[in-house]
Design a protein around this motif. Sequence first.
Motif, PDB file in Angstrom:
ATOM      1  N   HIS A   1       0.746  -1.307   0.060  1.00  0.00           N
ATOM      2  CA  HIS A   1       0.040   0.105   0.053  1.00  0.00           C
ATOM      3  C   HIS A   1       0.930   1.362   0.060  1.00  0.00           C
ATOM      4  CE1 HIS A   1       0.849   1.485   4.101  1.00  0.00           C
ATOM      5  NE2 HIS A   1       0.263   2.249   3.916  1.00  0.00           N
ATOM      6  N   TRP A   2       0.338   2.345  -0.438  1.00  0.00           N
ATOM      7  CA  TRP A   2       1.084   3.643  -0.309  1.00  0.00           C
ATOM      8  C   TRP A   2      -0.082   4.833  -0.193  1.00  0.00           C
ATOM      9  CZ3 TRP A   2       0.643   0.822  -4.817  1.00  0.00           C
ATOM     10  CH2 TRP A   2      -0.051   1.304  -5.903  1.00  0.00           C
ATOM     11  N   LEU A   3       0.209   5.849   0.086  1.00  0.00           N
ATOM     12  CA  LEU A   3      -0.810   7.046   0.286  1.00  0.00           C
ATOM     13  C   LEU A   3      -0.845   7.924  -1.064  1.00  0.00           C
ATOM     14  CD1 LEU A   3       0.045   8.174   3.865  1.00  0.00           C
ATOM     15  CD2 LEU A   3      -1.433   6.105   3.196  1.00  0.00           C
ATOM     16  N   ARG A   4      -2.219   8.332  -1.387  1.00  0.00           N
ATOM     17  CA  ARG A   4      -2.348   9.029  -2.438  1.00  0.00           C
ATOM     18  C   ARG A   4      -3.257  10.061  -2.280  1.00  0.00           C
ATOM     19  NH1 ARG A   4      -6.409   8.453  -6.334  1.00  0.00           N
ATOM     20  NH2 ARG A   4      -6.838   6.366  -5.751  1.00  0.00           N
TER      21      ARG A   4
ATOM     22  N   MET B   1      -4.425  17.621   2.913  1.00  0.00           N
ATOM     23  CA  MET B   1      -4.787  16.478   3.956  1.00  0.00           C
ATOM     24  C   MET B   1      -5.737  15.771   3.362  1.00  0.00           C
ATOM     25  SD  MET B   1      -2.276  17.103   5.662  1.00  0.00           S
ATOM     26  CE  MET B   1      -2.511  15.687   6.799  1.00  0.00           C
ATOM     27  N   ASP B   2      -6.142  15.904   2.171  1.00  0.00           N
ATOM     28  CA  ASP B   2      -7.261  14.843   1.612  1.00  0.00           C
ATOM     29  C   ASP B   2      -6.305  13.714   0.853  1.00  0.00           C
ATOM     30  OD1 ASP B   2      -9.580  16.123   2.144  1.00  0.00           O
ATOM     31  OD2 ASP B   2      -9.390  17.348   0.839  1.00  0.00           O
ATOM     32  N   TYR B   3      -6.195  12.715   1.304  1.00  0.00           N
ATOM     33  CA  TYR B   3      -5.455  11.390   0.950  1.00  0.00           C
ATOM     34  C   TYR B   3      -5.989  10.082   1.574  1.00  0.00           C
ATOM     35  CZ  TYR B   3      -2.695  11.588   5.220  1.00  0.00           C
ATOM     36  OH  TYR B   3      -2.356  11.722   6.466  1.00  0.00           O
ATOM     37  N   GLY B   4      -5.689   8.912   0.594  1.00  0.00           N
ATOM     38  CA  GLY B   4      -6.064   7.827   0.987  1.00  0.00           C
ATOM     39  C   GLY B   4      -5.012   6.783   0.734  1.00  0.00           C
ATOM     40  N   ILE B   5      -5.707   5.523   1.128  1.00  0.00           N
ATOM     41  CA  ILE B   5      -4.887   4.225   1.218  1.00  0.00           C
ATOM     42  C   ILE B   5      -5.170   3.504  -0.209  1.00  0.00           C
ATOM     43  CG2 ILE B   5      -4.032   2.528   2.333  1.00  0.00           C
ATOM     44  CD1 ILE B   5      -5.775   3.681   4.832  1.00  0.00           C
ATOM     45  N   ASP B   6      -3.816   3.288  -1.234  1.00  0.00           N
ATOM     46  CA  ASP B   6      -4.284   2.534  -2.145  1.00  0.00           C
ATOM     47  C   ASP B   6      -3.545   1.205  -1.920  1.00  0.00           C
ATOM     48  OD1 ASP B   6      -5.335   3.904  -4.347  1.00  0.00           O
ATOM     49  OD2 ASP B   6      -3.564   4.942  -4.940  1.00  0.00           O
TER      50      ASP B   6
ATOM     51  N   ARG C   1      -6.576  -0.159  -5.492  1.00  0.00           N
ATOM     52  CA  ARG C   1      -7.894   0.131  -4.992  1.00  0.00           C
ATOM     53  C   ARG C   1      -7.950   0.983  -3.454  1.00  0.00           C
ATOM     54  NH1 ARG C   1     -11.885  -4.178  -6.390  1.00  0.00           N
ATOM     55  NH2 ARG C   1     -11.058  -5.445  -7.983  1.00  0.00           N
ATOM     56  N   LEU C   2      -8.568   1.840  -3.306  1.00  0.00           N
ATOM     57  CA  LEU C   2      -8.782   2.470  -2.315  1.00  0.00           C
ATOM     58  C   LEU C   2      -9.549   1.680  -1.160  1.00  0.00           C
ATOM     59  CD1 LEU C   2     -10.027   6.156  -3.216  1.00  0.00           C
ATOM     60  CD2 LEU C   2      -7.883   5.410  -2.291  1.00  0.00           C
ATOM     61  N   VAL C   3      -9.143   1.377   0.100  1.00  0.00           N
ATOM     62  CA  VAL C   3      -9.615   0.654   1.039  1.00  0.00           C
ATOM     63  C   VAL C   3     -10.803   1.412   1.604  1.00  0.00           C
ATOM     64  CG1 VAL C   3      -7.249  -0.442   1.374  1.00  0.00           C
ATOM     65  CG2 VAL C   3      -8.086   1.360   2.888  1.00  0.00           C
ATOM     66  N   HIS C   4     -11.089   2.525   1.420  1.00  0.00           N
ATOM     67  CA  HIS C   4     -11.993   3.297   2.181  1.00  0.00           C
ATOM     68  C   HIS C   4     -13.089   4.003   0.979  1.00  0.00           C
ATOM     69  CE1 HIS C   4      -9.686   6.930   1.006  1.00  0.00           C
ATOM     70  NE2 HIS C   4      -8.711   6.170   1.531  1.00  0.00           N
ATOM     71  N   PRO C   5     -14.400   4.284   1.251  1.00  0.00           N
ATOM     72  CA  PRO C   5     -15.199   4.739  -0.055  1.00  0.00           C
ATOM     73  C   PRO C   5     -14.427   6.013  -0.857  1.00  0.00           C
ATOM     74  CG  PRO C   5     -16.295   4.553   2.020  1.00  0.00           C
ATOM     75  CD  PRO C   5     -14.779   4.273   2.317  1.00  0.00           C
TER      76      PRO C   5
ATOM     77  N   GLN D   1      -8.857 -11.485  -5.048  1.00  0.00           N
ATOM     78  CA  GLN D   1      -8.907 -10.665  -6.117  1.00  0.00           C
ATOM     79  C   GLN D   1      -8.632  -9.094  -5.570  1.00  0.00           C
ATOM     80  OE1 GLN D   1     -11.110 -13.113  -6.083  1.00  0.00           O
ATOM     81  NE2 GLN D   1      -9.661 -14.241  -7.235  1.00  0.00           N
ATOM     82  N   ALA D   2      -8.407  -8.902  -4.594  1.00  0.00           N
ATOM     83  CA  ALA D   2      -8.162  -7.825  -3.702  1.00  0.00           C
ATOM     84  C   ALA D   2      -9.264  -6.992  -3.668  1.00  0.00           C
ATOM     85  CB  ALA D   2      -6.921  -6.927  -4.454  1.00  0.00           C
ATOM     86  N   ALA D   3     -10.243  -7.559  -3.693  1.00  0.00           N
ATOM     87  CA  ALA D   3     -11.737  -6.831  -3.621  1.00  0.00           C
ATOM     88  C   ALA D   3     -11.800  -6.862  -1.996  1.00  0.00           C
ATOM     89  CB  ALA D   3     -12.936  -7.647  -4.211  1.00  0.00           C
ATOM     90  N   GLN D   4     -12.810  -6.024  -1.593  1.00  0.00           N
ATOM     91  CA  GLN D   4     -12.929  -5.754   0.023  1.00  0.00           C
ATOM     92  C   GLN D   4     -14.106  -6.709   0.223  1.00  0.00           C
ATOM     93  OE1 GLN D   4     -14.446  -1.998   2.350  1.00  0.00           O
ATOM     94  NE2 GLN D   4     -12.000  -1.962   2.110  1.00  0.00           N
TER      95      GLN D   4
END
Length: 435
Positions: free
Chosen positions: A132-135, A142-147, A162-166, A227-230
């Motif tokens: 994972h990394w931050l994008r 400070m708007d960033y998410g987890i790929d 894929r983002l882990v959050h919506p 498949q890396a799907a949540q």
Amino acid sequence: MTAQARGRWSGAIVLGVALAMLAACGAPTAESARENEAPAVAKPAVHPWTLPVGAGSAQPDLAVSPDGGLLLSWVEPVGEGRHRLRLGRTSPLGEGNAWDAPLTIAEGDDWFLNWADTPHVYALQDGSLWAHWLRSTGPGRMDYGIDLVRSGDGGATWTAPRLVHPAGTRGDHGFVTFWPQARDRLGIAWLDSRQKAAVGGHEGHDDGHGHGGGAAMMLRAAVHDPQAAQQGEWPLDASTCDCCTTSSAMTERGAVVVYRGRTQDEIRDTRIVRFDGMAWTAPRDVHADGWRIAGCPVNGPVVVAEGGTVWAAWYTEASGEPEVRAARSDDAGDTFQPPVTLAKGTQVLGRLSLALGGERLLAAWLEQAEDDSQRLVLGRYDLHWSEPERIEVATVAARGRASGMPRLAWAGDAAWLAWTDVADGKPLVRGATVR
């Protein structure tokens, strides 16, 4: 001499010889005493560990793969404002520790880079690799998410991020921890500011004081399939410290996650939750230190486990000065024994890493030296946090936050460490092994 006298004389000679022999057995010579001494225990030796990195490398992560090899990831620049996440992999350490050619996991010019909130890499039993990394995801800094990505071919190719959050969620998401939820399924927990963002408060955590808007950061978790799907996503704690690292481990009763909580009175102590595969336990304190601090110390807890035993370590200033504490649980994290102090004093910086190996516990942390340099320290203990042994692994030229978060792993009967240093004015990931 009469026969009776001769008999008494002969008996005296025999008795004297016997006493002399017993005396010889009871009074060993210096040579025999040395032979009977317990063998000296060899002191641990620190050796440099050559890493497949170059100038500009930073933010290392270190993990042990199921086959006993090591995974090292790091971030490096590839142009103005652009970075890539790299992966180095060794063969199983019983077969040598040569590095495979480094691979690139991902590259981008929209990443959010932070000295404490770093990318992670992980390997599951089915052979899959995860990272994972931050994008950056929104208009605010400070708007960033987890790929999150997965590779099923040893890192040659990776799934689309894929983002882990919506998607579209405002605010910051990070401070990730991974665990093996199943042979082919990844567990992940992270800090999430969606409820802060909903009321307009997510000013950030890079200054260590991200709190505002009347809402707190929260801890959330999910499981991802092959498949890396949540598959599922859960809120675990509605009020956590904003920017402290999280950590996880597997027990015989499921995964445990440790993190720094936050009360309305700004008490920020270490908490734990456990997942049995169906439901999560309510948050509980590992120990009620009572550390009141109106800001994030950017210094999270760490945990390891085996069977039903859990060992946790954390940084606190509840006593009035910096301290590293640790505690043991024999019921998979339901209760913990009273904590012990591993290090204490103004020199202690914390930024902990923890490993279990060779029937010993190993904890690594940073300290501040008198000349303003830093020291990377490795503590070795028995399984009850006793019999301490202190090993100074390296002097770090980096100052302040530039040294980042050191990483520690146990593999092949040795401790392996990686950290960020500075060389010729640029960051550089260095390594060492302790045997």
